[in-house]
Structure formats: structure tokens, C-alpha cells
Enzyme design. Structure first.
Site, PDB file in Angstrom:
ATOM      1  N   LYS A 142       5.987   4.343   0.476  1.00  0.00           N
ATOM      2  CA  LYS A 142       5.268   2.759   0.026  1.00  0.00           C
ATOM      3  C   LYS A 142       5.502   1.874   1.201  1.00  0.00           C
ATOM      4  CE  LYS A 142       5.623   3.004  -4.522  1.00  0.00           C
ATOM      5  NZ  LYS A 142       6.334   2.734  -5.911  1.00  0.00           N
ATOM      6  N   VAL A 143       4.538   0.986   1.641  1.00  0.00           N
ATOM      7  CA  VAL A 143       4.665  -0.218   2.595  1.00  0.00           C
ATOM      8  C   VAL A 143       4.765  -1.257   1.609  1.00  0.00           C
ATOM      9  CG1 VAL A 143       3.450  -1.462   4.165  1.00  0.00           C
ATOM     10  CG2 VAL A 143       2.968   1.057   4.076  1.00  0.00           C
ATOM     11  N   GLY A 187       0.792  -1.119   0.023  1.00  0.00           N
ATOM     12  CA  GLY A 187       0.030   0.004  -0.015  1.00  0.00           C
ATOM     13  C   GLY A 187       0.954   1.117  -0.117  1.00  0.00           C
ATOM     14  N   GLU A 188       0.174   2.194  -0.189  1.00  0.00           N
ATOM     15  CA  GLU A 188       0.917   3.470  -0.178  1.00  0.00           C
ATOM     16  C   GLU A 188       0.308   4.556   0.619  1.00  0.00           C
ATOM     17  OE1 GLU A 188       3.003   6.599  -3.297  1.00  0.00           O
ATOM     18  OE2 GLU A 188       1.855   5.107  -3.799  1.00  0.00           O
ATOM     19  N   GLY A 189       1.016   5.306   1.619  1.00  0.00           N
ATOM     20  CA  GLY A 189       0.253   6.242   2.511  1.00  0.00           C
ATOM     21  C   GLY A 189       1.127   7.697   2.230  1.00  0.00           C
ATOM     22  N   GLU A 190       0.895   8.337   3.069  1.00  0.00           N
ATOM     23  CA  GLU A 190       1.564   9.510   3.155  1.00  0.00           C
ATOM     24  C   GLU A 190       3.016   9.446   2.884  1.00  0.00           C
ATOM     25  OE1 GLU A 190       1.610  11.472   6.903  1.00  0.00           O
ATOM     26  OE2 GLU A 190       2.548  13.456   6.072  1.00  0.00           O
ATOM     27  N   ASP A 245      -6.582   9.441  15.124  1.00  0.00           N
ATOM     28  CA  ASP A 245      -6.961   9.286  13.580  1.00  0.00           C
ATOM     29  C   ASP A 245      -7.852   7.990  13.629  1.00  0.00           C
ATOM     30  OD1 ASP A 245      -7.170  10.025  11.154  1.00  0.00           O
ATOM     31  OD2 ASP A 245      -5.149   9.526  10.797  1.00  0.00           O
ATOM     32  N   LYS A 260       7.355  -0.221   6.068  1.00  0.00           N
ATOM     33  CA  LYS A 260       6.997   1.132   5.840  1.00  0.00           C
ATOM     34  C   LYS A 260       8.231   1.746   5.639  1.00  0.00           C
ATOM     35  CE  LYS A 260       3.353   3.206   7.948  1.00  0.00           C
ATOM     36  NZ  LYS A 260       2.351   4.133   8.768  1.00  0.00           N
TER      37      LYS A 260
HETATM   38  N1  LIG Z   1       1.606  -4.278   8.624  1.00  0.00           N
HETATM   39  C1  LIG Z   1       0.715  -4.006   7.539  1.00  0.00           C
HETATM   40  N2  LIG Z   1       0.460  -5.161   6.899  1.00  0.00           N
HETATM   41  C2  LIG Z   1      -0.028  -5.213   5.408  1.00  0.00           C
HETATM   42  N3  LIG Z   1      -0.318  -4.243   5.057  1.00  0.00           N
HETATM   43  C3  LIG Z   1      -0.012  -2.820   5.487  1.00  0.00           C
HETATM   44  C4  LIG Z   1       0.502  -2.970   6.775  1.00  0.00           C
HETATM   45  N4  LIG Z   1       0.708  -1.645   6.874  1.00  0.00           N
HETATM   46  C5  LIG Z   1       0.321  -0.759   5.899  1.00  0.00           C
HETATM   47  N5  LIG Z   1      -0.103  -1.688   5.068  1.00  0.00           N
HETATM   48  C6  LIG Z   1      -0.779  -1.423   3.882  1.00  0.00           C
HETATM   49  O1  LIG Z   1      -0.132  -0.131   3.374  1.00  0.00           O
HETATM   50  C7  LIG Z   1      -1.087   1.022   3.440  1.00  0.00           C
HETATM   51  C8  LIG Z   1      -0.516   2.136   3.850  1.00  0.00           C
HETATM   52  O2  LIG Z   1       0.104   2.098   5.056  1.00  0.00           O
HETATM   53  P1  LIG Z   1      -0.502   3.306   6.241  1.00  0.00           P
HETATM   54  O3  LIG Z   1      -1.644   3.840   6.067  1.00  0.00           O
HETATM   55  O4  LIG Z   1       0.217   2.697   7.456  1.00  0.00           O
HETATM   56  O5  LIG Z   1       0.403   4.407   5.592  1.00  0.00           O
HETATM   57  P2  LIG Z   1       0.759   5.838   6.030  1.00  0.00           P
HETATM   58  O6  LIG Z   1       1.773   6.536   5.202  1.00  0.00           O
HETATM   59  O7  LIG Z   1       0.545   5.756   7.469  1.00  0.00           O
HETATM   60  O8  LIG Z   1      -0.871   6.217   5.300  1.00  0.00           O
HETATM   61  P3  LIG Z   1      -2.005   7.351   5.726  1.00  0.00           P
HETATM   62  O9  LIG Z   1      -1.378   8.305   6.672  1.00  0.00           O
HETATM   63  O10 LIG Z   1      -2.005   8.116   4.576  1.00  0.00           O
HETATM   64  O11 LIG Z   1      -3.205   6.690   6.144  1.00  0.00           O
HETATM   65  C9  LIG Z   1      -2.194   0.424   4.140  1.00  0.00           C
HETATM   66  O12 LIG Z   1      -3.548   1.007   3.507  1.00  0.00           O
HETATM   67  C10 LIG Z   1      -2.306  -0.982   3.953  1.00  0.00           C
HETATM   68  O13 LIG Z   1      -2.826  -1.529   2.798  1.00  0.00           O
END
Ligand SMILES: Nc1ncnc2c1ncn2[C@@H]1O[C@H](COP(=O)(O)OP(=O)(O)OP(=O)(O)O)[C@@H](O)[C@H]1O
Length: 807
Positions: free
Chosen positions: A59-60, A53-56, A175, A80
Site C-alpha cells: 500500500k501507498v 493506492g495499492e500496487g505490487e 515502464d 510506499k
Molecule cells: N506520491 C504519491 N502521491 C499520491 N499517490 C500516490 C503516490 N505514489 C503512489 N500513489 C498512489 O498509489 C498507487 C500505487 O502506487 P505505485 O504505482 O507507485 O505502486 P507500485 O507498487 O509501484 O504499483 P505498480 O508497480 O503495480 O504500478 C498509485 O496508483 C497512486 O494512486
């Protein structure tokens, strides 16, 4: 469920070529070893796979430990990856990241994501989390459109348990939303994304920073200029999540006059002024709970503890009655040397010299203590998956014994922490073999010895959990021993033999103080569904002596599963193991049955009473869970802060034909337009400095001042690693983001005072990260530039940054 679109706190989950990704991901999950044979980037001891996945932050990635023989099952993790240069440019990001790390290292709960470790190389910081394979919760709801009441009840109980646990640690999430919830492979809920987490304290628990996503954020975060009680804001978000689970859409989204939701203030006005409405299919008991939660006035909003006692959650009262400290005690009991003495073995012991009190040291430690080797269990041969349960358990026990040997420490004086060494000579355990391989092969990364993990790592628990006593041995003579078979069929909470994490709970189980043996409700006392037939039976079953439920299900009686057994399912083979996970979670597809006769009766009563309208509706007492008010109130009442309490006329829930119901539901769905928006948390005041330090005084990583304005010296006391192991352990310290420029000196003064009263509290926001050495194949961003594309997510993020607002 088209009606609950993903909402990011900051940005979107932008993954190009989704099909390709999902195929690749599936391959990674199912065939990590095969993938392992191909050339892959690595990050520390992990092979980096596809994007989960990808977040802020970027990539994860799926990662897994290197396997050195075809029989080894690699351990999967989610990494992450955060570009270090992006952190340097963005102080808010830095704060979020270290908040997240610091929070997670203190949290060990089955429904909260496990932090495995934190690593860094020259380009990336990698937060290594347990891999949660069940996917994103919001997608799960989308697929199902809405959840069965029983499923929602179970998952909500897990959410509340996790939230209660983190609150008990003095942490608030701030959040909580569907997008920050994942499901594990047994469809248990896992809370993630602790970027907005913050501390609260009884004497200073009000917060000012606006966080969260608008549709989930409590009204007081936006409409009130007063500080808010953050725990109650988490409660609100839980209510929105519960509503979404049951209804299939959010309770408030856009209003017609603000269709895109751009005007956040207007959205909140809409939320506070629009009465809470329910679709007919939400039954009165959960409605009652929602009405108590989704109260705009935080003072009138129900507390987490009151939620736990609510009638709707009665089937899960036993689980919810597990006291938060149970999870910690469990760890302490099983590995006391870690909580007081620091780490042992090849990892040098890291402990805070400034905190003599072990508890406060743990809470305020600037470092993440290294326990990885203790927790690491060697990959199990694939063949063992198909072994009989007896074989499985003996295999575990053998490993456990080896691990126990390995864990045995030399040295007696607790303060002499650095002298503890693991007795590794006599323990040719697979763990050591594995790590040795890491050492010899991973010349640049110098093996897992350089990794940093959390104290009380749950994986450690899993290892230690099996040490004391053979499975099935029961010490309490009053309790019946149970067989392997029974062990895995515990009432409603059937435990798959190979659970990877202690996520399920077993009402009525007891654990002998001295060991890990489990007691069970005899299976034959439960109905075919695994549930007791009614609430009275349930009570009788759990409470033969007629004591109060909570008294019976205290922390010493309740238990988590046998973690040793869980270990068997680590790795991808578990995916295909014949274990019937449905037994563990109940049948999510089962009919939407009320959980007890009591509820059925209540519903009938309510339906009857609902027909009679006219008499004024009783006011809901947030702390009183004495049940549902059914009388009608003509108008929404206004509380003392001018917020409506949003009464709901239960009579609206009177029965309708299926056709009209469907039509109305459809209308409801159609009417709901969901905008993609986020509320950017204003952390303007973050006095983030970039300052690096390692044990040798070299500049290594990002750090900043703690809120007291002093560079905390703790992190500088980093004992040297043994030769050949990693040596760059960077101390990262961040300021308290809630102390911001807008509040000026006043706020600082308050904090300073608070700091005086609570010395050491605010230094929590500091972590140590292991620095990785790099080789050619190391994950360092080449060809994987997370920031390379200006994604929609990034644009949205920037948009909300520009619109950053503060209350
Ligand atoms: N431990 C995990 N196991 C499986 N998939 C994960 C895990 N952590 C994150 N992901 C995947 O990665 C995506 C992004 O992770 P996460 O939401 O933690 O990132 P972020 O940068 O904190 O995002 P945001 O703050 O935009 O919500 C998640 O929506 C999920 O699909």
C-alpha cells in the site's frame, strides 16, 4: 473514459470499499491536524493515514509530519510501505525497489516524483515520496474521455521533459504508461514508479530485459530477440501515452482473435502489423508526431530530442529547451557544499570514500545522503495563508534568513566533510524547533536527525532558492523588474503564489546568475489567454534579436519558479487557498484550439492536400521535424527488419459531420476491449543475496552483491550518528538484474568488460536506508497487513509470474 482501463505492470490497484476510502482520504487531506489528534500509527516522523493506492509492493499511504501546535501545517507525503519479509522472499522485488530508490535519488526534475527519504523499521521499508494530490493520470483521462489538444500538448511536453532529463542521467524508465503518471494539484504531470528503471551507457546502451506493460511496451521488447535501445522504448511508450491522451483510448489493444490479450506475443504481432489509425478529432500536427513516434523499428523511431523540436510542441519549446543539467546546476549553484562535501549538521556526513570524483560519487554512492534538515521547512501557520502576498514573501524571507543561518557551515576543506557542522546555536529557526521537538518527543524514532534523504533534494532547493535576493529584485538592468502580481501571472504559465514544486516553466524568463530573481515577459504582451497570439509574436517576444529560439532559451535563460514562494502551499491549507491554479496550468477545459496560427494554417493546408490522394506518401525521417507528409501511400512499407512503418493516410482525416463522427467514435470505443494484463519482467538472473550490514557491523537489512560481484565497501563507512539519533543505517546492495542466468557467462563477461571500461557504474543499485526504532504506535503492520488479503492484484501478479517471459 471507459476505454483506457488501468493496467498494472504487475498487479491491480485493489482497494476495497472505495467510497469509504475516498472519504477517508479527503478527510486526511483536508484535516490532517484533526486527524493528528486521533490515535494514529506512525512511521518515523510521519503519521500514517489512509491508503492512497495499492500496487505490487503493497500500500501507498498518506503520511504527514507531526504537528505540535494547531498552527502548524504538517507536510504531507506518500509512503510506499513494503514488507521487508516479502522482499526477502522475492529477489525480483528487491531489485525493483532498490532500482526505484537509486533512480529517484538521482532525479530532481519538476515532472518526476521526488524522493523525500527512505525509512525502515523491523517490518517495513517505507519509501517516502512527495505527496502528489491531483490523482492518477489515467483516471483524469477517463473522466475527461480525452484531453483537449492544448492540455495534451502541455502535459506531453512535461512528460518529454522528464523523460529527456532521466535519459540525460543515463536512466531509462522502461515502464512508462498512464498508470505510472500522476497529476499534482496544479495538474502538472509527475512520472512515478521507477521499479523498472535501468541504466544505459553510450557504449553499452542496449538492454535485454523485457519490461513494461504490453500495451505500452515497444514492439522490439517482445518481437525482436535483439537487444533494444532502451531510450527508444521509452519514446514508444510516450507515443502510446500521447495517443491515449488525444484519442481517449490506446492505439492498440486487443485484437479480435486475442480478445483477452492473454497471448502477448500475438498482441505484439497485432501491434506491429496493424497500421496506426487515428480518430478524426486528432489533428494533423499531433498525428505527424505520433506517426514519427509509433514506428515499430526503433532505428526509425524519432528521438526524444527530435520530439522536443516538433512543431506541435512549439508552444512549449522554451520549456523543452531547458537543458537537463539545468535542474542539477540549479541545485549545485544553490547548495554547492552538498554536492561536494556531503551533509552537514546533526546528520553525520555520509560520503563514498571510494569515489574521489564528486560527480561519480554522487552517481554511484551507496548511500542516500542526509539533507533532510536543511530542506525541512517548518510548518507554516495557517494564518499566513491568508496573508497578503507581501506578508507572505516577508515571512518567507525571514524564514529563509533563518534557514540560511542554519545552513551556514563551519569548515573549509571540502574533503573534510565529516567535520562540517551546522551553526545551529545562533539559529533559533522553526526548523530546529521542529526537529528538536521530534527529538524530544519521538524517543524511539529519535527525530528527523535519523532520516536519510537525497542529495540535492528539491525541498532543499526550495529552501535555498529564496536566500539570495528578495523577490522581485532584478539584477539585469536590461530586464524589467516585475511585481508580485506579475510574478504570478507569467504568460501562459501563471504561477500560483503557493506552488509546492517547481513544476511550471516560464518561457522567456531569465535568472540572474548570481541570484534567484526572475525576469518576466510583460503580461500585457500576451493575449487574454496568456498566450502570444501567434508563433511569430511568440518568437519575437522571446527573441527580440532574432536569434534562434534554442539559443535564446538556453539553460541560463530559462528558469523554474521561485521555490520559496512554492513553499507556502505546502500542506493541506493550500488546497483551500484562494490561489487561482487555473492560471498556472491554462484552462484545461478551454476549447480544443490549435495553439498557433501556423498550426491552423498547416491544418488547413493538410485538409486541402488530404483531399488529393494518390501520390505516394513521403517517408518520415525520424530526426527531421520539417513537418508533415501528406501524400498517400497505398500500402504499408516494410523496413529492413520486417517491421511495418505504418503509414497513415491523412486523407482519412477529412471532415465528417459531427453525427457520423460521434457514431464512429462510439463504435471505436465499443470495439476497443481492454484487457487487464501485464508483462512480468523476467529478472531470473538476479543473484540476490540477503546480507545486512550497518555501521557497527550488525546485521540489519537486505543487501546483495553488486554486479561486479564484490560487496561494495562504501556503505560500511557510515559515520556514527550523534547520540540520541538513529544509528542503524543499512546498506542495501543489489545485483544488476539485467545480468541473468539466461545470458549466462557471456552476459557476465560483457558486463565485466563494461565494468572495466566504466568503473563504478553498476554500483549504483545500492542505497542506504535509515532504520527506525519502534514503539507501540509505530507502523509495523499490526492490523495493517498489506499481504493479508490475497487480492486480485496478487493473483494477477502470480499469473504473470508464471507466464514470465523473456526476449
Ligand atoms: N506520491 C504519491 N502521491 C499520491 N499517490 C500516490 C503516490 N505514489 C503512489 N500513489 C498512489 O498509489 C498507487 C500505487 O502506487 P505505485 O504505482 O507507485 O505502486 P507500485 O507498487 O509501484 O504499483 P505498480 O508497480 O503495480 O504500478 C498509485 O496508483 C497512486 O494512486
Amino acid at each position: 473514459m471507459a476505454s483506457v482501463p488501468k493496467r498494472h505492470t504487475y498487479s491491480g490497484n485493489v482497494v476495497t470499499d472505495r467510497n469509504h476510502h475516498s472519504v477517508q482520504k479527503t478527510n486526511d487531506i483536508l484535516h490532517p491536524i484533526r486527524k493528528n489528534q486521533r490515535k494514529h500509527a506512525t512511521f518515523g516522523p510521519y503519521i500514517v493515514g489512509s491508503t492512497l493506492g495499492e500496487g505490487e509492493f503493497g500500500k501507498v499511504k498518506l503520511g504527514w509530519t507531526k504537528a505540535f501546535s494547531p498552527n502548524e501545517v504538517p507536510k504531507q507525503v506518500a509512503i510506499k510501505l513494503i514488507r521487508r519479509d516479502s522482499i526477502k522472499k522475492d529477489a525480483d522485488k528487491e531489485v525493483k525497489i532498490y532500482r526505484e530508490i537509486n533512480a529517484l535519488k538521482h532525479l530532481t526534475h519538476p515532472n518526476i516524483i521526488y524522493l523525500e527519504e527512505v525509512l525502515q523499521n523491523s517490518k517495513y521499508i517505507g519509501i517516502v515520496l512527495e505527496f502528489v494530490s491531483g490523482g492518477e493520470f489515467y483516471k483524469y483521462i477517463q473522466r475527461k474521455r480525452r484531453l483537449k489538444e492544448s492540455s495534451a500538448c502541455r502535459l506531453f511536453a512535461q512528460l518529454i521533459s522528464g523523460v529527456d532529463y532521466m535519459h540525460s542521467k543515463g536512466l531509462v524508465h522502461r515502464d512508462l504508461k498512464l498508470e505510472n503518471l500522476l497529476l499534482d494539484k496544479h495538474e502538472n504531470l509527475v512520472i512515478t514508479d521507477f521499479g523498472f528503471v535501468n541504466e544505459f551507457f553510450e557504449d553499452n546502451e542496449l538492454m535485454r530485459t523485457s519490461c513494461g506493460s504490453p500495451c505500452y511496451a515497444a514492439p522490439e521488447l517482445v518481437v525482436s530477440t535483439k537487444a533494444y535501445e532502451a531510450r527508444k522504448a521509452d519514446v514508444w511508450s510516450c507515443g502510446v501515452i500521447l495517443y491515449a491522451m488525444l484519442a481517449g483510448y490506446l492505439p492498440w489493444d486487443d485484437d479480435h482473435e486475442n480478445p483477452t490479450g492473454d497471448d502477448i506475443a500475438r498482441l505484439y504481432q497485432y501491434i506491429t502489423q496493424t497500421p496506426l489509425k487515428f480518430p478524426e478529432y486528432i489533428t494533423p500536427v499531433p498525428r505527424d508526431l505520433l506517426r514519427r513516434i509509433l514506428v515499430p523499428n526503433p532505428r526509425r523511431r524519432v528521438s526524444v530530442r527530435a520530439i522536443q523540436r516538433h512543431e506541435w510542441l512549439k508552444p512549449h519549446h522554451a520549456f523543452l529547451s531547458i537543458q537537463p543539467n539545468y535542474w542539477d546546476e540549479q541545485l549545485r549553484k544553490e547548495r554547492p557544499q552538498l554536492s561536494t562535501r556531503g551533509d552537514v549538521g546533526r546528520h553525520t556526513t555520509y560520503s563514498s570514500p571510494t569515489s574521489p570524483d564528486p560527480k561519480s560519487r554522487d552517481r554511484n554512492s551507496l548511500i542516500i545522503e542526509s539533507t533532510m534538515e536543511q530542506s525541512r521547512v517548518s510548518p507554516q501557520p495557517l494564518a499566513s495563508r491568508s496573508a497578503s502576498s507581501t506578508d507572505d514573501s516577508s515571512l518567507i524571507l525571514n524564514n529563509a534568513k533563518m534557514n540560511e543561518k542554519e545552513l551556514r557551515v563551519v569548515g573549509e576543506h571540502p574533503s573534510d566533510s565529516t567535520k562540517y557542522v551546522r551553526d545551529i546555536k545562533n539559529s533559533p529557526s522553526p526548523i530546529e524547533q521542529t526537529t528538536a521537538r521530534h527529538s524530544s518527543k519521538g524517543k524511539k524514532h529519535t527525530s528527523v536527525a535519523g532520516l536519510v534523504t537525497i542529495p540535492g533534494s528539491p525541498t532543499t532547493v526550495r529552501t535555498r532558492d529564496i536566500l539570495s535576493e528578495p523577490i522581485g529584485q532584478v539584477s539585469d538592468p536590461g530586464q524589467k523588474a516585475f511585481t508580485q502580481e506579475e510574478f504570478h501571472r507569467i504568460g501562459n504559465y501563471h504561477v500560483p503564489r503557493s506552488r509546492p514544486r517547481p513544476t511550471s516553466y516560464y518561457p522567456g524568463l531569465s535568472r540572474n546568475n548570481a541570484d534567484n530573481s526572475l525576469m518576466d515577459i510583460p503580461v500585457n504582451k500576451l493575449g487574454a489567454t496568456g498566450r502570444s497570439s501567434d508563433s511569430k509574436n511568440l518568437d519575437r517576444l522571446y527573441n527580440p534579436e532574432g536569434k534562434s529560439l534554442n539559443a535564446v532559451h538556453d539553460s541560463t535563460k530559462a528558469t523554474i519558479s521561485n521555490n520559496a514562494i512554492m513553499l507556502l502551499s505546502e500542506g493541506p491549507a493550500a488546497k483551500t487557498s484562494p490561489v487561482d491554479y487555473h492560471h498556472a496550468i491554462g484552462d484545461l477545459n478551454a476549447g480544443d484550439q490549435p495553439t498557433t496560427e501556423a498550426i491552423v494554417k498547416m491544418n488547413e493546408d493538410l485538409a486541402y492536400k488530404a483531399a488529393e490522394s494518390g501520390s505516394p506518401r513521403e517517408k518520415i525521417d525520424p530526426e527531421n521535424d520539417s513537418m508533415i507528409s501528406t501524400k498517400k501511400e497505398p500500402n504499408a512499407s516494410t523496413d529492413d527488419e520486417g517491421m511495418e512503418t505504418q503509414p497513415e493516410n491523412v486523407s482519412r482525416s477529412s471532415k465528417k459531420s459531427d453525427a457520423s463522427l460521434n457514431k464512429e467514435n462510439k463504435k471505436n470505443y465499443d470495439r476497443k476491449r481492454f484487457s487487464f494484463m501485464s508483462l512480468y519482467s523476467s529478472l531470473n538472473g538476479s543473484r540476490s543475496t540477503v546480507e545486512s550490514r550497518n555501521s557497527k557491523g550488525n546485521s540489519v537489512a537486505v543487501s546483495s552483491r553488486n554486479p561486479s560481484g564484490q560487496s561494495n565497501k562504501t556503505g560500511s563507512k557510515i559515520a556514527q550518528q550523534q547520540s540520541g539519533t538513529i544509528s542503524d543505517n543499512s546498506v542495501l546492495k543489489v545485483p544488476n538484474p539485467d545480468t541473468n542466468a539466461n545470458d549466462g557467462g557471456k552476459r557476465n563477461e560483457t558486463n565485466d568488460n563494461a565494468e572495466d571500461r566504466n568503473p563504478g557504474r553498476s554500483v549504483r543499485a545500492s542505497v542506504m536506508i535509515s532504520t527506525l526504532r519502534e514503539d507501540g504506535n509505530t507502523w509495523s503492520g499490526e492490523g495493517h497487513n498489506v499481504d493479508a488479503q490475497t487480492s486480485t492484484a496478487r493473483k494477477v501478479l502470480n499469473f504473470f509470474k508464471r507466464r514470465s517471459m523473456r526476449v
